[in-house]
Design a protein around this motif. Structure first.
Motif, PDB file in Angstrom:
ATOM      1  N   GLU A  67      -8.468  19.054  -0.589  1.00  0.00           N
ATOM      2  CA  GLU A  67      -7.183  18.624  -1.155  1.00  0.00           C
ATOM      3  C   GLU A  67      -6.095  19.641  -0.851  1.00  0.00           C
ATOM      4  O   GLU A  67      -6.364  20.829  -0.685  1.00  0.00           O
ATOM      5  CB  GLU A  67      -7.278  18.433  -2.684  1.00  0.00           C
ATOM      6  N   THR A  91       0.791  -1.244   0.000  1.00  0.00           N
ATOM      7  CA  THR A  91       0.000   0.000   0.000  1.00  0.00           C
ATOM      8  C   THR A  91       0.819   1.288   0.000  1.00  0.00           C
ATOM      9  O   THR A  91       2.007   1.288   0.350  1.00  0.00           O
ATOM     10  CB  THR A  91      -1.009  -0.008   1.184  1.00  0.00           C
ATOM     11  N   THR A 146       0.968   3.890   1.920  1.00  0.00           N
ATOM     12  CA  THR A 146       1.640   4.284   3.158  1.00  0.00           C
ATOM     13  C   THR A 146       2.901   3.455   3.403  1.00  0.00           C
ATOM     14  O   THR A 146       3.949   4.000   3.785  1.00  0.00           O
ATOM     15  CB  THR A 146       0.637   4.167   4.338  1.00  0.00           C
TER      16      THR A 146
HETATM   17  P1  NAI Z   1      -2.493   9.270  -2.648  1.00  0.00           P
HETATM   18  O1  NAI Z   1      -1.162   9.803  -2.299  1.00  0.00           O
HETATM   19  O2  NAI Z   1      -2.823   8.922  -4.056  1.00  0.00           O
HETATM   20  O3  NAI Z   1      -3.648  10.275  -2.144  1.00  0.00           O
HETATM   21  C1  NAI Z   1      -3.663  10.962  -0.940  1.00  0.00           C
HETATM   22  C2  NAI Z   1      -4.129  12.387  -1.247  1.00  0.00           C
HETATM   23  O4  NAI Z   1      -4.374  13.075  -0.013  1.00  0.00           O
HETATM   24  C3  NAI Z   1      -3.089  13.204  -1.999  1.00  0.00           C
HETATM   25  O5  NAI Z   1      -3.643  13.689  -3.215  1.00  0.00           O
HETATM   26  C4  NAI Z   1      -2.720  14.329  -1.027  1.00  0.00           C
HETATM   27  O6  NAI Z   1      -2.457  15.571  -1.702  1.00  0.00           O
HETATM   28  C5  NAI Z   1      -3.971  14.425  -0.173  1.00  0.00           C
HETATM   29  N1  NAI Z   1      -3.734  15.010   1.151  1.00  0.00           N
HETATM   30  C6  NAI Z   1      -2.692  14.802   2.003  1.00  0.00           C
HETATM   31  N2  NAI Z   1      -2.859  15.513   3.120  1.00  0.00           N
HETATM   32  C7  NAI Z   1      -4.020  16.168   3.007  1.00  0.00           C
HETATM   33  C8  NAI Z   1      -4.746  17.047   3.851  1.00  0.00           C
HETATM   34  N3  NAI Z   1      -4.291  17.386   5.052  1.00  0.00           N
HETATM   35  N4  NAI Z   1      -5.927  17.553   3.415  1.00  0.00           N
HETATM   36  C9  NAI Z   1      -6.411  17.214   2.184  1.00  0.00           C
HETATM   37  N5  NAI Z   1      -5.766  16.368   1.338  1.00  0.00           N
HETATM   38  C10 NAI Z   1      -4.589  15.854   1.757  1.00  0.00           C
HETATM   39  O7  NAI Z   1      -2.694   7.982  -1.732  1.00  0.00           O
HETATM   40  P2  NAI Z   1      -3.784   6.808  -1.937  1.00  0.00           P
HETATM   41  O8  NAI Z   1      -3.220   5.750  -2.787  1.00  0.00           O
HETATM   42  O9  NAI Z   1      -5.062   7.451  -2.304  1.00  0.00           O
HETATM   43  O10 NAI Z   1      -3.847   6.223  -0.454  1.00  0.00           O
HETATM   44  C11 NAI Z   1      -4.354   6.962   0.634  1.00  0.00           C
HETATM   45  C12 NAI Z   1      -4.302   6.105   1.896  1.00  0.00           C
HETATM   46  O11 NAI Z   1      -5.186   5.000   1.761  1.00  0.00           O
HETATM   47  C13 NAI Z   1      -2.954   5.493   2.195  1.00  0.00           C
HETATM   48  O12 NAI Z   1      -2.767   5.451   3.586  1.00  0.00           O
HETATM   49  C14 NAI Z   1      -3.070   4.087   1.643  1.00  0.00           C
HETATM   50  O13 NAI Z   1      -2.141   3.231   2.219  1.00  0.00           O
HETATM   51  C15 NAI Z   1      -4.489   3.771   1.998  1.00  0.00           C
HETATM   52  N6  NAI Z   1      -5.188   2.733   1.234  1.00  0.00           N
HETATM   53  C16 NAI Z   1      -6.295   2.194   1.832  1.00  0.00           C
HETATM   54  C17 NAI Z   1      -7.041   1.241   1.174  1.00  0.00           C
HETATM   55  C18 NAI Z   1      -8.221   0.635   1.848  1.00  0.00           C
HETATM   56  O14 NAI Z   1      -8.769  -0.340   1.342  1.00  0.00           O
HETATM   57  N7  NAI Z   1      -8.696   1.152   2.959  1.00  0.00           N
HETATM   58  C19 NAI Z   1      -6.697   0.782  -0.177  1.00  0.00           C
HETATM   59  C20 NAI Z   1      -5.541   1.437  -0.736  1.00  0.00           C
HETATM   60  C21 NAI Z   1      -4.828   2.389  -0.042  1.00  0.00           C
END
Ligand code: NAI
Length: 460
Positions: A274, A188, A190
Motif C-alpha cells: 500500500e 467505477t 477509475t
Molecule cells: P481505491 O482507490 O479504493 O483503492 C486503490 C488503492 O491502491 C488505494 O488505497 C491506493 O492507495 C493504492 N495504491 C495506489 N497505487 C499504489 C501502488 N503503487 N502500490 C500500492 N498501492 C497503491 O480503488 P478501488 O475502488 O479499490 O478500485 C481499484 C481499481 O479496481 C480501479 O481501477 C477500479 O476501477 C477497479 N475496479 C475493478 C472491479 C472489477 O470487478 N475488476 C470492480 C470495482 C473496481
C-alpha cells in the motif's frame, strides 16, 4: 432493426436467456425498479449509450432500462469481458449490441462508435471506466482543431484512428453528440477519477453521477464482488492450488480488501502493498503482512488492485520465481507493464492465459494480458452484488434524464436516502430483518425513523 448487432453467435441466445432468467431471481433491486417504474416509463425518450462489460448481469440492467422506456445501444468496456451468450440474448431481444469476447482493440473502439449511432443520436451515457465519455469529448476537441498529440500507447493510437474515421465520415458529429448528451452515470473508481479531473479543469460539458461512490456500490461490488470473483478467475485460468501459496495483493482500497479476503478465504498466505498509510494500517489490522513489492518477489501469486499505472514493472517480473502467476483486477491494463514483455517468448495456454519466458529462463503465467482477470478469466461478480450496483445506475439515469436541468455540469453522488433504498431492496433476499427505531430512539441519535440513518460524513 433486427440485424443491428455484432455478436459472436446469435444461436447462443437461448442459453443466455436461461441464465438471464436465473439472474433475475438474484437481482431484486433491478426487478423492484421494473415493478415501481414500469408503468410510469420515466426513461421514455432516453437514448442511452451503454459502455459496460456485456455480461448476464448487464443484460438484466439493459432490460430494466428498456422496461422503463429507454432506447439502448450497448458495447462492452473491455475486450475480454463479454459473455457471448449474454450478448446474443440481448441482440435477440432487439437491443443493438456490439460485443464479442476477445475482440481486437480496433473492433473495440469501432463497436463503441456503433453504440452511439442512434438514428436521432444519443442523449445519455452509461459508462464504466469513462471510455464512452472520453470518446465524445476527445473527438469534440479534435473537431475544435486541437492536436491530440502523439499516441503514447497502442490503444491511444487506435482511439485517434477511430476518431479520425468518424470525423471524416460525419463532420461535426462529435460536437453535436456532446451537446445532445444530458448526463453520464459512471460505474467505477477509475472512470470517476477521470470525471473529477474533467470537472477540476472546467471540461465537463454535462452533469455526471458518480455511481461508484454510492455506499451500496463501492463497499459491496468492489469489495464483496471481488471477494468472490478474484479467486474464481485465478482458478478457472490456472486450476492452481491456492491453499498454502503466498499471494501479494497490491493496493488495499475496496477492491484490494475484497481481493485479499478472496485469497485468504482460499487458504493463501496473503501479503499486501500500500501507498496510503490508512489503508496500510487497515491491512495490517485485518491480519495481513504489509510489505514492499521489491522485498516479496518470491511469492506465488501477484494481483494488482490499485487503479494506478506501472505497479508491477519489468524489473519486478524479472525477479519472480518460475511459474509465478501475475494478474490484475483494476480497471485498466497498465497496472502491470505488459508492453515490456512483448519481446519475450509467449506461449498461449488457452484463451486469456499466457506463459511468458523471462530472460533467466523462469516462466510467468499472465492472466488476461493484464486486463481485469475476474471478467477476462471468469464471469465477473455474482448477480446479487451487481444488482446493488446497477440499481444505483438506473436511479442515476432516471435522475439525470428527468431532472437534469436541476444539476450543474459537475459530478454528483446519489442522495443517501436512495443509497439506503438500494440496500433495503436487497435485504429480504438474504433473509435480513431490519429493526425499527422508535421515534424517541431516532430523535436521540438525531435521525428520523425512516432514515437517512447516517450523516453525510459517515464512512461505513
Ligand atoms: P481505491 O482507490 O479504493 O483503492 C486503490 C488503492 O491502491 C488505494 O488505497 C491506493 O492507495 C493504492 N495504491 C495506489 N497505487 C499504489 C501502488 N503503487 N502500490 C500500492 N498501492 C497503491 O480503488 P478501488 O475502488 O479499490 O478500485 C481499484 C481499481 O479496481 C480501479 O481501477 C477500479 O476501477 C477497479 N475496479 C475493478 C472491479 C472489477 O470487478 N475488476 C470492480 C470495482 C473496481
Amino acid at each position: 432493426m433486427a440485424t443491428d448487432y455484432i455478436v459472436k453467435d446469435i444461436s447462443l441466445a437461448d442459453f443466455g436467456r436461461k441464465e438471464l432468467d436465473i439472474a433475475e431471481t438474484e437481482m431484486p433491486g433491478l426487478m423492484a425498479l421494473r415493478e415501481e417504474y414500469g408503468a410510469q416509463q420515466p426513461l421514455k425518450g432516453a437514448r442511452i449509450v451503454g459502455s459496460l462489460h456485456m455480461t448476464i448481469q448487464t443484460a438484466c440492467l439493459i432490460e430494466t432500462l428498456v422496461a422503463l422506456g429507454a432506447d439502448v445501444r450497448w458495447a462492452s468496456c473491455n475486450i475480454f469481458s463479454t459473455q457471448d451468450h449474454a450478448a446474443a440474448a440481448i441482440a435477440q431481444a432487439g437491443v443493438p449490441v456490439f460485443a464479442i469476447k476477445g475482440q481486437s482493440l480496433e473492433e473495440h473502439w469501432d463497436y463503441l462508435d456503433k453504440s452511439f449511432l442512434f438514428p436521432e443520436g444519443p442523449n445519455m451515457i452509461l459508462d464504466d471506466g469513462g471510455d464512452a465519455t472520453l470518446y465524445v469529448l476527445l473527438g469534440a476537441r479534435a473537431e475544435a482543431g486541437e492536436d491530440l498529440g502523439v499516441p503514447t500507447s497502442e490503444e491511444e493510437e487506435v482511439i485517434h484512428k477511430q476518431i479520425a474515421k468518424r470525423m471524416a465520415e460525419s463532420p461535426g458529429w462529435f460536437t453535436k453528440t456532446r451537446e445532445a448528451i444530458m448526463g453520464v452515470s459512471e460505474e467505477t473508481t477509475t472512470g470517476v477519477h477521470r470525471l473529477y479531473d474533467l470537472q477540476k479543469n472546467g471540461q465537463l460539458p454535462f452533469p455526471a453521477i458518480n455511481v461508484n461512490d454510492s455506499v451500496t456500490k463501492s463497499k459491496f461490488d468492489n469489495k464483496y464482488g471481488c471477494k468472490e470473483s478474484l479467486v474464481d478467475g485465478i482458478r478457472r485460468a490456472t486450476d492452481t492450488m491456492m491453499a498454502g501459496k503466498v499471494a501479494v495483493v497490491c493496493g488495499y482500497g475496496d477492491v484490494g480488501k475484497g481481493s485479499a479476503a478472496s485469497l485468504a478465504g482460499a487458504g493463501a498466505r496473503v501479503k499486501v502493498t500500500e501507498a496510503d498509510p490508512i489503508c496500510a494500517l487497515q491491512a495490517a489490522m485485518d491480519g495481513f503482512e504489509v510489505v514492499l513489492l521489491e522485498e516479496s518477489l518470491d511469492a506465488d501469486i501477484f494481483i494488482t488492485t490499485t487503479g494506478n499505472k506501472d505497479v508491477i514493472r519489468i524489473e519486478h517480473m524479472r525477479e519472480m520465481k518460475d511459474m509465478a502467476i501475475v494478474g490484475n483486477i483494476g480497471h485498466f491494463d497498465n497496472e502491470i507493464q505488459v508492453a515490456s514483455l512483448k519481446n519475450h517468448k509467449w506461449t498461449n495456454i488457452k484463451e486469456q492465459v499466457d506463459m511468458i519466458e523471462m530472460p533467466n529462463g523462469n516462466r510467468l503465467i499472465l492472466l488476461s494480458e493484464g486486463r481485469l482477470l475476474n471478467l477476462g478469466n471468469a464471469t465477473g461478480h455474482p448477480s446479487f452484488v451487481m444488482s446493488a450496483s446497477f440499481t444505483n445506475q438506473v436511479l442515476a439515469q432516471i435522475e439525470l434524464f428527468t431532472k437534469g436541468e436541476q444539476y450543474n455540469n459537475e459530478v454528483y453522488i446519489l442522495p443517501k436516502h436512495l443509497d439506503e433504498k438500494v440496500a433495503a431492496l436487497h435485504l429480504s433476499k438474504v433473509g435480513a430483518k431490519l429493526s425499527k427505531l422508535t421515534p424517541e430512539q431516532a430523535a436521540y441519535i438525531g435521525v428520523t425513523p425512516e432514515g437517512p440513518f447516517k450523516p453525510e460524513h459517515y464512512r461505513y
